[in-house]
Write an enzyme that holds these catalytic residues in place. Structure first.
Site, PDB file in Angstrom:
ATOM      1  N   HIS A  61      18.518  -0.978  35.197  1.00 25.79           N
ATOM      2  CA  HIS A  61      18.876  -0.082  34.098  1.00 25.79           C
ATOM      3  C   HIS A  61      20.357  -0.271  33.790  1.00 25.79           C
ATOM      4  O   HIS A  61      21.025  -1.131  34.396  1.00 25.79           O
ATOM      5  CB  HIS A  61      18.546   1.377  34.437  1.00 25.79           C
ATOM      6  CG  HIS A  61      19.082   1.824  35.772  1.00 25.79           C
ATOM      7  ND1 HIS A  61      20.431   1.957  36.031  1.00 25.79           N
ATOM      8  CD2 HIS A  61      18.442   2.152  36.921  1.00 25.79           C
ATOM      9  CE1 HIS A  61      20.606   2.375  37.278  1.00 25.79           C
ATOM     10  NE2 HIS A  61      19.422   2.496  37.843  1.00 25.79           N
ATOM     11  N   GLY A 115      22.900   1.360  34.551  1.00 26.89           N
ATOM     12  CA  GLY A 115      23.789   1.526  35.693  1.00 26.89           C
ATOM     13  C   GLY A 115      24.004   0.215  36.427  1.00 26.89           C
ATOM     14  O   GLY A 115      25.135  -0.141  36.798  1.00 26.89           O
ATOM     15  N   HIS A 116      22.912  -0.531  36.654  1.00 30.73           N
ATOM     16  CA  HIS A 116      23.044  -1.844  37.289  1.00 30.73           C
ATOM     17  C   HIS A 116      23.890  -2.786  36.425  1.00 30.73           C
ATOM     18  O   HIS A 116      24.739  -3.524  36.927  1.00 30.73           O
ATOM     19  CB  HIS A 116      21.665  -2.488  37.495  1.00 30.73           C
ATOM     20  CG  HIS A 116      20.781  -1.762  38.454  1.00 30.73           C
ATOM     21  ND1 HIS A 116      19.660  -1.069  38.044  1.00 30.73           N
ATOM     22  CD2 HIS A 116      20.835  -1.629  39.805  1.00 30.73           C
ATOM     23  CE1 HIS A 116      19.058  -0.548  39.094  1.00 30.73           C
ATOM     24  NE2 HIS A 116      19.755  -0.863  40.181  1.00 30.73           N
ATOM     25  N   GLN A 140      13.673  -1.022  54.393  1.00 26.41           N
ATOM     26  CA  GLN A 140      14.382   0.232  54.144  1.00 26.41           C
ATOM     27  C   GLN A 140      13.482   1.298  53.525  1.00 26.41           C
ATOM     28  O   GLN A 140      13.952   2.351  53.097  1.00 26.41           O
ATOM     29  CB  GLN A 140      15.624   0.001  53.278  1.00 26.41           C
ATOM     30  CG  GLN A 140      15.399  -0.463  51.870  1.00 26.41           C
ATOM     31  CD  GLN A 140      16.701  -0.896  51.209  1.00 26.41           C
ATOM     32  OE1 GLN A 140      17.259  -1.943  51.526  1.00 26.41           O
ATOM     33  NE2 GLN A 140      17.206  -0.081  50.286  1.00 26.41           N
ATOM     34  N   GLY A 167      27.293   0.985  43.550  1.00 26.64           N
ATOM     35  CA  GLY A 167      27.435   2.234  42.815  1.00 26.64           C
ATOM     36  C   GLY A 167      27.687   3.412  43.740  1.00 26.64           C
ATOM     37  O   GLY A 167      27.166   3.462  44.860  1.00 26.64           O
ATOM     38  N   GLN A 208      25.183   5.250  51.378  1.00 28.60           N
ATOM     39  CA  GLN A 208      24.999   3.805  51.489  1.00 28.60           C
ATOM     40  C   GLN A 208      26.323   3.071  51.317  1.00 28.60           C
ATOM     41  O   GLN A 208      26.651   2.153  52.089  1.00 28.60           O
ATOM     42  CB  GLN A 208      24.005   3.322  50.433  1.00 28.60           C
ATOM     43  CG  GLN A 208      23.914   1.814  50.291  1.00 28.60           C
ATOM     44  CD  GLN A 208      22.941   1.390  49.209  1.00 28.60           C
ATOM     45  OE1 GLN A 208      21.746   1.319  49.454  1.00 28.60           O
ATOM     46  NE2 GLN A 208      23.439   1.133  48.009  1.00 28.60           N
ATOM     47  N   SER A 214      18.683   6.056  37.675  1.00 28.09           N
ATOM     48  CA  SER A 214      17.980   5.584  38.862  1.00 28.09           C
ATOM     49  C   SER A 214      16.693   4.909  38.429  1.00 28.09           C
ATOM     50  O   SER A 214      16.061   5.335  37.444  1.00 28.09           O
ATOM     51  CB  SER A 214      17.659   6.752  39.807  1.00 28.09           C
ATOM     52  OG  SER A 214      16.791   6.338  40.846  1.00 28.09           O
ATOM     53  N   SER A 215      16.302   3.880  39.166  1.00 28.97           N
ATOM     54  CA  SER A 215      15.027   3.227  38.881  1.00 28.97           C
ATOM     55  C   SER A 215      13.870   4.191  39.053  1.00 28.97           C
ATOM     56  O   SER A 215      12.816   4.038  38.432  1.00 28.97           O
ATOM     57  CB  SER A 215      14.850   2.019  39.803  1.00 28.97           C
ATOM     58  OG  SER A 215      15.910   1.105  39.635  1.00 28.97           O
TER      59      SER A 215
END
Length: 284
Positions: A37, A39-40, A64, A150, A156, A188-189
């Site tokens: 998206h 954001g990426h 994960q 991000g 993370q 977010s995805s």
């Protein structure tokens, strides 16, 4: 628009990066799990501003995910992702598969003590070990000068910063501001899995957090503000609210008073989707 190379083999990746290094080019890296998206893409743009060559990886890392159904439901949009990255100007798309990342006999895990406990670590056992392991592998494979992460996944980010320091990995970790929708919801995805009603309710998360952050900055008692924030989210329909906490940004230790460098962090479920967000908090 630059041509974008696609590599799925480690040998191809390394050969290309070695040539870039011989040409004294600065290499940037953006690790992703796809379902890209804006954001990426903002991370890619920041990498392009700072570096001569930019690699973006897409790898849905099975280690994960503590819930197999969550792994199965994770959106996979490889062709659309590739078009976005090509349009953004990325120089390489790296797409390793699970067999190459975790070949037969693979038995090494990277665990970052302290920072991995609490917050998301308390609700997603093994998640951060899987993340830390794959990020370590990707940084070694890409030999990147800089890697861009991000701030939305703040825990993370801090874990990655620590592992790079502790393991002497010569990659600069560059934090990038959370990219938000027009109604302030953190991109977010997972957002694409929300129903229309769930998506409308989801926007109440950042609104409630901004109200809480302002109260904390104004000197209100931390315990009272956090309890009010949790109650507000529950009344809006978030269930469960996993945590709503004030932490020191650098080491993620719980804070009972507001000091410079605090972070308000929340994880809550709406419409069967787990959302996380965080915001800085400082005294006025």
């Amino acid at each position: 628009m630059t041509d974008m190379m696609i590599a799925s083999e480690i040998a191809t990746l390394r050969e290309t990066v070695q040539q870039w290094k011989r040409d004294r080019l600065r290499v940037g890296f953006v690790p992703t799990m796809g379902a890209l998206h804006e954001g990426h893409i903002s991370l890619v743009r920041q990498a392009l501003q700072a570096c001569d060559r930019v690699i973006v990886s897409i790898f849905v890392n099975p280690t994960q995910f503590n819930d197999p159904t969550d792994l199965a439901a994770y959106p996979r949009t490889e062709h659309a992702d590739g078009r976005l990255l090509h349009a953004a100007g990325a120089h390489m798309l790296y797409t390793p598969d699970a067999a190459s990342m975790y070949p037969s006999g693979f038995s090494t895990t990277v665990h970052v003590s302290g920072l991995s406990e609490g917050l998301c670590g308390a609700f997603r056992p093994g998640h951060f070990d899987g993340m830390a392991t794959v990020v370590t592998k990707l940084l070694i494979q890409t030999q990147a000068d800089c890697a861009f992460f991000g701030e939305k996944d703040f825990q993370q980010l801090q874990i990655v910063r620590r592992l790079v320091t502790d393991l002497d990995i010569p990659t600069e970790i560059v934090p990038c501001a959370t990219w938000r929708e027009a109604d302030d919801l953190a991109m977010s995805s997972r957002n694409r899995r929300l129903t229309a009603q769930g998506r409308e309710t989801a926007a109440r998360l950042p609104a409630a957090m901004r109200t809480a952050a302002a109260a904390l900055a104004g000197g209100s008692a931390v315990g009272t503000v956090l309890a009010t924030l949790r109650a507000t989210l529950e009344q809006a329909g978030f269930e469960p609210v996993e945590y709503a906490e004030l932490r020191e940004a650098a080491d993620l230790q719980p804070q009972g008073i507001v000091t410079d460098g605090c972070r308000l962090l929340v994880a809550a479920w709406i419409d069967g989707v787990r959302l996380i967000d965080n915001m800085p908090v400082s005294l006025r």
